[in-house]
Design a protein around this motif. Sequence first.
Motif, PDB file in Angstrom:
ATOM      1  N   PHE A 220      32.791 -27.069 106.637  1.00  8.62           N
ATOM      2  CA  PHE A 220      32.578 -26.041 107.670  1.00  8.62           C
ATOM      3  C   PHE A 220      31.107 -25.860 108.025  1.00  8.62           C
ATOM      4  CE2 PHE A 220      32.506 -23.591 103.694  1.00  8.62           C
ATOM      5  CZ  PHE A 220      31.389 -22.779 103.867  1.00  8.62           C
ATOM      6  N   LYS A 221      30.184 -26.391 107.178  1.00  2.00           N
ATOM      7  CA  LYS A 221      28.762 -26.325 107.520  1.00  2.00           C
ATOM      8  C   LYS A 221      28.441 -27.280 108.672  1.00  2.00           C
ATOM      9  CE  LYS A 221      25.759 -24.450 105.668  1.00  2.00           C
ATOM     10  NZ  LYS A 221      25.203 -23.101 105.941  1.00  2.00           N
ATOM     11  N   SER A 222      29.242 -28.327 108.810  1.00  5.24           N
ATOM     12  CA  SER A 222      28.967 -29.352 109.828  1.00  5.24           C
ATOM     13  C   SER A 222      29.531 -28.900 111.172  1.00  5.24           C
ATOM     14  CB  SER A 222      29.552 -30.690 109.397  1.00  5.24           C
ATOM     15  OG  SER A 222      28.869 -31.159 108.245  1.00  5.24           O
ATOM     16  N   ILE A 223      28.813 -28.024 111.819  1.00  5.11           N
ATOM     17  CA  ILE A 223      29.248 -27.327 113.035  1.00  5.11           C
ATOM     18  C   ILE A 223      29.501 -28.303 114.189  1.00  5.11           C
ATOM     19  CG2 ILE A 223      26.817 -26.869 113.635  1.00  5.11           C
ATOM     20  CD1 ILE A 223      27.727 -24.203 114.844  1.00  5.11           C
ATOM     21  N   LYS A 224      30.543 -28.006 114.963  1.00  6.55           N
ATOM     22  CA  LYS A 224      30.993 -28.926 116.020  1.00  6.55           C
ATOM     23  C   LYS A 224      30.544 -28.451 117.406  1.00  6.55           C
ATOM     24  CE  LYS A 224      35.208 -30.274 113.530  1.00  6.55           C
ATOM     25  NZ  LYS A 224      35.504 -29.236 112.523  1.00  6.55           N
ATOM     26  N   SER A 225      30.580 -29.376 118.354  1.00  8.33           N
ATOM     27  CA  SER A 225      30.307 -29.096 119.774  1.00  8.33           C
ATOM     28  C   SER A 225      29.110 -28.150 119.943  1.00  8.33           C
ATOM     29  CB  SER A 225      31.558 -28.513 120.452  1.00  8.33           C
ATOM     30  OG  SER A 225      32.657 -29.383 120.270  1.00  8.33           O
ATOM     31  N   VAL A 226      27.964 -28.617 119.486  1.00  9.01           N
ATOM     32  CA  VAL A 226      26.765 -27.779 119.418  1.00  9.01           C
ATOM     33  C   VAL A 226      26.121 -27.617 120.797  1.00  9.01           C
ATOM     34  CG1 VAL A 226      24.411 -27.672 118.463  1.00  9.01           C
ATOM     35  CG2 VAL A 226      26.315 -28.412 117.019  1.00  9.01           C
ATOM     36  N   VAL A 227      25.815 -26.355 121.162  1.00 11.18           N
ATOM     37  CA  VAL A 227      25.139 -26.103 122.441  1.00 11.18           C
ATOM     38  C   VAL A 227      23.758 -25.477 122.255  1.00 11.18           C
ATOM     39  CG1 VAL A 227      27.219 -25.897 123.856  1.00 11.18           C
ATOM     40  CG2 VAL A 227      26.317 -23.865 122.685  1.00 11.18           C
ATOM     41  N   ARG A 228      23.453 -25.062 121.032  1.00  9.26           N
ATOM     42  CA  ARG A 228      22.163 -24.405 120.843  1.00  9.26           C
ATOM     43  C   ARG A 228      21.636 -24.645 119.433  1.00  9.26           C
ATOM     44  NH1 ARG A 228      20.844 -17.965 121.771  1.00  9.26           N
ATOM     45  NH2 ARG A 228      18.576 -18.194 121.669  1.00  9.26           N
ATOM     46  N   ILE A 229      20.363 -24.944 119.363  1.00 10.22           N
ATOM     47  CA  ILE A 229      19.683 -25.146 118.084  1.00 10.22           C
ATOM     48  C   ILE A 229      18.422 -24.295 118.115  1.00 10.22           C
ATOM     49  CG2 ILE A 229      18.533 -26.832 116.588  1.00 10.22           C
ATOM     50  CD1 ILE A 229      20.380 -28.981 117.766  1.00 10.22           C
ATOM     51  N   THR A 230      18.297 -23.371 117.172  1.00  8.11           N
ATOM     52  CA  THR A 230      17.180 -22.440 117.181  1.00  8.11           C
ATOM     53  C   THR A 230      16.416 -22.519 115.862  1.00  8.11           C
ATOM     54  OG1 THR A 230      18.577 -20.959 118.508  1.00  8.11           O
ATOM     55  CG2 THR A 230      16.545 -20.031 117.607  1.00  8.11           C
TER      56      THR A 230
END
Lengths: 305, 207
Positions: A220-230
Motif C-alpha cells: 500500500f506504500k506503492s501509491i498508484k496513478s500519481v498526480v502530485r509529488i510534494t
Amino acid sequence: MAHRWTNDLTEADVTPHGVWLNRRQIMAGLAGGIAGAGLAALAGPAAAAGDDLEPNSWKEITSYNNFYEFGTGKSDPSERAGSLTTSPWSVRIDGLVERPGDYALGDILSKMTIERRIYRLRCVEAWSMVVPWDGFELADLLGMAGVKAGAKYVAFETLLRPEEMPGQRYPVLEWPYVEGLRLDEAMHPLTIMATGLYGKPLPNQNGAPLRLVVPWKYGFKSIKSVVRITLTSDQPPTSWNKANPREYGFYSNVNPNVDHPRWSQATERRVGGGLFSRRQPTLMFNGYEREVASLYEGMDLAKYY
Amino acid sequence: MRSTTDLVAGWLNGRFRQVPVWLVYLTGAAYVPLLFYWGATGGLGVEPIRALELELGRIGIKLLILGLAITPLRRYSGLNLMKFRRAIGVLAFSYVALHLLVWLVLDVQDPARIWADIVKRPYVTIGMAGFLLLVPLAATSNNWSVRRLGALRWRRLHRLVYPAVLLGAIHFTILVKGLPIRPSVYFAIIIFLLALRMRPGALLRRA
C-alpha cells in the motif's frame, strides 16, 4: 543516475506463463535441499536461499489488485478501471523544489531512462507476487525538479476523479489517497516510478500511467496513478495511517517479526500457487535487507512500524 | 378482509409446499464440489484459497440470516418456510464448518500457528466461539433430539443461534481493512431480525 541497481532476477526469469507453470511445478517437486541451494546461486547474491523467484503471470498481476479507488474486491480494479482516462496526464511537482510546476508525463518520460526491475511485492494482507516492472528511478525525477536543502520527506497523491473511480464515492478511506517517504528512501536506487509491466504499458488496475514502487515496504506504500509529488520538511500524512494508526505506520517496512495487530506477518502466500499452495516465510525488508537495512540503523522497528 | 400480502403469501405458501426439503439439501450440498472444482481450475481467480474461504464463510452467514428470518417472515407476512428451517440451519453449519476446515488445512496449514491464531487473534477467537456455539445445534437437528429434550428445552438450546450469528458478524466486520461497509449491512440485518424477536410482535399481529 539510472542503472544504480541490477536485478537479482534476470530477463530469463520473465518467461511465458506455460513454461513458468512447468518450471514452478518442477521446483515444487524438488523443494528444499540441493535444488533450492542451486537456484539461489543462479539467482544471484541478493536472492534468499530456496525462495521461489519466478515472476507472476500477466494475468495474476493484472487480475488480483488492491486499488480501492475502484472497489475493495480484488477483481474490482481489473473490472472497473478500464474507463480511467490516463492521457493527457501531468504530475504537479511542488514544495521544496527548485523547479516546481505541472510536468506533462510525456516530457518526464523523454528525460528518464526506463529499465526492467523484477521485484518482490508483499501485500500487508500476507500475499505476495514477483512483478517485472518497467520504470525509472524516482531519484532521477526528483533530480529533474531539483530538491531544495530543507526537504526531508516526499509526499505523493493519487488522482481524485470519482466519475471514473467509483470506489471514491464511498468513504472506505479518505480520498484522495496519499502516501509518503523519507527523502533517503525516495532517493534509494530501489525506489522507482513504474510506467509498464512485462514491457507493455501499465494497465489501469496496476496504477497507470505512473505509480510508485518501493519493494521493501508493504504494497500500500506503492501509491498508484500519481498526480502530485510534494517535497516537504515535515512527515506527510499517509492514507492507511490516517485510517488506522495502530495498524499501519508511516514506515510500513516488510518485517516478519512485527505482526499486524490482527494477523501474523511471519509468512506469506505467493499468488498463483493454486488450491494447495504452501505458505513461505516472509523475508526481512521483503528480501532487500542488504540494500536497505542501513537506512534504518539504530531505529526500533517495532516502534517505527 | 384479506390483504394483498396475505394473498401473495398464501399463493407462495402453496408453491413452497410442493418443494421437497431434500431438494434444498441437495442444492446446498451440490454447490460445495462446484466451488472446489472452480477453485482447482481457476474459476475462483488466481488466489483460490482465499476466495474459497471467503465464499464458504459468506454463504454460512447468509444461511444463518435466512434461518433467522423464517420466524419473523411467518409472523409478519404470513409466508411459511418453517419446513425448510432445519435444512437451512444444517446447511449453514456445514458451510461454516467447511469455511473453518479450509482455513485450517489450506490457508494456515501449520498446526502450531492455528492454535496461536485462535488464542492471539481476536477475529479467529470470535469466529471459533461462534462455530462452537453452533455445534450443539447441529447435533440436535433431528427429531429424536427434539423428543429427547422436549420442545421447550430444545427451543431454549437453539436460541444459541442468536449469539452465534452475532459473533459471526463481528468476525466478518473486524476482518475487513478500511471502513467495513458490506459487513455492516449484514450486521444491520441481523440486529433487525433479533430486535423483531425482542418486541412482542404477536401483540401487533393479533387482530
